[in-house]
Design a protein around this motif. Structure first.
Motif, PDB file in Angstrom:
ATOM      1  N   UNK A 122       0.599  -1.129   0.076  1.00  0.00           N
ATOM      2  CA  UNK A 122       0.050  -0.088  -0.105  1.00  0.00           C
ATOM      3  C   UNK A 122       0.757   1.348   0.115  1.00  0.00           C
ATOM      4  N   UNK A 123       2.063   1.086   0.825  1.00  0.00           N
ATOM      5  CA  UNK A 123       2.937   2.262   0.473  1.00  0.00           C
ATOM      6  C   UNK A 123       3.365   2.739  -0.655  1.00  0.00           C
ATOM      7  N   UNK A 124       3.822   1.519  -1.395  1.00  0.00           N
ATOM      8  CA  UNK A 124       4.334   1.813  -2.789  1.00  0.00           C
ATOM      9  C   UNK A 124       3.350   2.183  -3.748  1.00  0.00           C
ATOM     10  N   UNK A 125       2.330   1.487  -3.652  1.00  0.00           N
ATOM     11  CA  UNK A 125       1.017   1.923  -4.636  1.00  0.00           C
ATOM     12  C   UNK A 125       0.627   3.371  -4.262  1.00  0.00           C
ATOM     13  N   UNK A 126       0.430   3.729  -3.178  1.00  0.00           N
ATOM     14  CA  UNK A 126       0.094   5.284  -2.746  1.00  0.00           C
ATOM     15  C   UNK A 126       1.167   6.014  -3.300  1.00  0.00           C
TER      16      UNK A 126
END
Lengths: 146, 126
Positions: free
Chosen positions: A66-70
């Motif tokens: 989620x950190x990377x996608x965000x």
């Protein structure tokens, strides 16, 4: 006189090999993207198990995804690249991921100010209508987004 | 006993910690984010594992049970550099059904964390 073509951020190319390092180590992969969102895939892997009794993967790999996608959703909305860092990230774990299923995570940037970008996201394991996690976070560009 | 995910991050219990509650994460390729820095997800994973270790200890002293994560809020304060990263969890409240746990991650000085997390866990007493 022609101006050079503007930089276009290509998340699919960026995420070849899960962007290397931690992403590749977890098996993270590109899945889909739009003008302000990016979806990644985290295939089930016994190396990611957090609860050996049930075979459920740990919450950490979902947070990583989620950190990377965000993070990348900010560059997509910006239509540009600016170095930035996660300021904070909150994840609500609505339910455990089903063992054996690939987890998909979508990050979406809904607002960018001069130095802060606001993101939200969801993760599911097959049915987007039955999410397993909700995410809210902020990123900061020390030299500004624009 | 740490779960497979902790091994995937390369975590181990700090042998110098008498309470066996402090975890160490070496700087390896598998936890790398942007070049030369730790991935925020790896730091978060380390803190979640430290929180679970602390909570398991507290719960074992209290009769045992199972734990399920409800949520986590992570603040990132500094970039993690090419060195060992430490983390320890602190159980701020262990209730009948819910536990509140805090964890920090640091490299050189525990007073200068690189990240901090607050976590809520559902506790199913055995």
């Amino acid at each position: 006189m022609t101006t050079p073509p503007a930089f276009v951020f290509d998340p699919e190319r960026f995420l070849k090999n899960g962007a290397g390092g931690h992403g590749r180590h977890l098996g993270l992969a590109y899945h889909a993207h739009g003008p302000n969102w990016l979806e990644m895939a985290l295939p089930y892997d016994t190396r990611l198990i957090g609860d050996p009794d049930s075979g459920v993967i740990a919450s950490g790999p979902i947070l990583s995804m989620m950190d990377m996608a965000a993070s990348m959703s900010v560059w997509l909305k910006l239509d540009n690249f600016r170095p930035h860092a996660t300021l904070d990230l909150r994840v609500d774990y609505l339910r455990p991921a089903t063992p054996g299923q690939t987890v998909f995570g979508r990050g979406e940037c809904y607002r960018i100010t001069r130095s802060i970008a606001f993101v939200r996201g969801q993760a599911h394991d097959g049915d987007p209508g039955d999410p397993l996690a909700h995410v809210a976070g902020t990123f900061m560009a020390p030299e500004g987004y624009f | 006993m740490l779960p497979p995910y902790a091994e995937t991050l390369g975590l181990y219990a700090d042998p110098e910690d008498a309470e066996n509650c402090r975890l160490i994460m070496p700087f390896e390729d598998g936890v790398l984010g942007r070049p030369g820095f730790l991935h925020g997800g790896a730091i978060s994973g380390l803190m979640e594992m430290a929180a679970i270790v602390a909570l398991r200890h507290a719960l074992a002293d209290d009769g045992g049970g199972r734990i399920k994560p409800i949520n986590v809020t992570v603040d990132f304060m500094r970039g993690g550099r090419d060195k060992l990263t430490y983390s320890r969890g602190i159980v701020t409240r262990l209730g009948n059904r819910v536990a509140n746990v805090e964890a920090t991650a640091w490299q050189d000085d525990p007073a200068k964390p690189i990240a901090a997390a607050r976590m809520n866990y559902l506790v199913v007493r055995s």
